[in-house]
Design a protein around this motif. Sequence first.
Motif, PDB file in Angstrom:
ATOM      1  N   GLN A   1       0.839  -1.203   0.000  1.00  0.00           N
ATOM      2  CA  GLN A   1       0.000   0.000   0.000  1.00  0.00           C
ATOM      3  C   GLN A   1       0.875   1.254   0.000  1.00  0.00           C
ATOM      4  OE1 GLN A   1      -3.227   0.430  -0.303  1.00  0.00           O
ATOM      5  NE2 GLN A   1      -3.734  -1.734  -0.384  1.00  0.00           N
TER       6      GLN A   1
ATOM      7  N   LEU B   1       2.298   1.780  -3.430  1.00  0.00           N
ATOM      8  CA  LEU B   1       1.270   2.333  -4.316  1.00  0.00           C
ATOM      9  C   LEU B   1       1.053   3.819  -4.049  1.00  0.00           C
ATOM     10  CD1 LEU B   1      -1.396  -0.529  -4.329  1.00  0.00           C
ATOM     11  CD2 LEU B   1       0.108   0.151  -6.198  1.00  0.00           C
TER      12      LEU B   1
ATOM     13  N   ARG C   1       1.774   6.843  -6.569  1.00  0.00           N
ATOM     14  CA  ARG C   1       0.718   7.809  -6.897  1.00  0.00           C
ATOM     15  C   ARG C   1       1.207   9.236  -6.672  1.00  0.00           C
ATOM     16  NH1 ARG C   1      -2.699  10.883  -4.480  1.00  0.00           N
ATOM     17  NH2 ARG C   1      -2.217  10.124  -2.407  1.00  0.00           N
TER      18      ARG C   1
END
Length: 133
Positions: free
Chosen positions: A74, A77, A81
Amino acid sequence: MRNFKPSFVLAVALHLLIVLLFSISFLTDRDEAQTAPPAEIIEATVIDGAAIDAEAERLKQNEENKRQAETARQQQLEDARKAEEQALQQAKKQRVLEEQKALEAAEKRKQEALAEQKRQEQLDAKRRKRKKS
């Protein structure tokens, strides 16, 4: 007793029939009990309490590792992003700067064109004056 002989025979026959039915009923109950499938055998193993604790600890550790891996994924990610957003913002800034440079260049060319036009007009005016003089 002769008067009761047919009734007596019927009574004895009825009693024998009832006893026969009861005995048949009990015989069929025994057959069903004997034909029932044997109970399922469950194999059991005695395990030491320490082994159970070790297995529980191993499972808990595996679960913790999975949770940490998911958290790390997570985070990756989220970092990706954010990096993508920064690259997008950088591209927007670069585009705005290029547009500003293009506008400035266009304005400069326009000013130069106006200056050239004025110079040409002045030269034309001087030529006319020379021709008239």
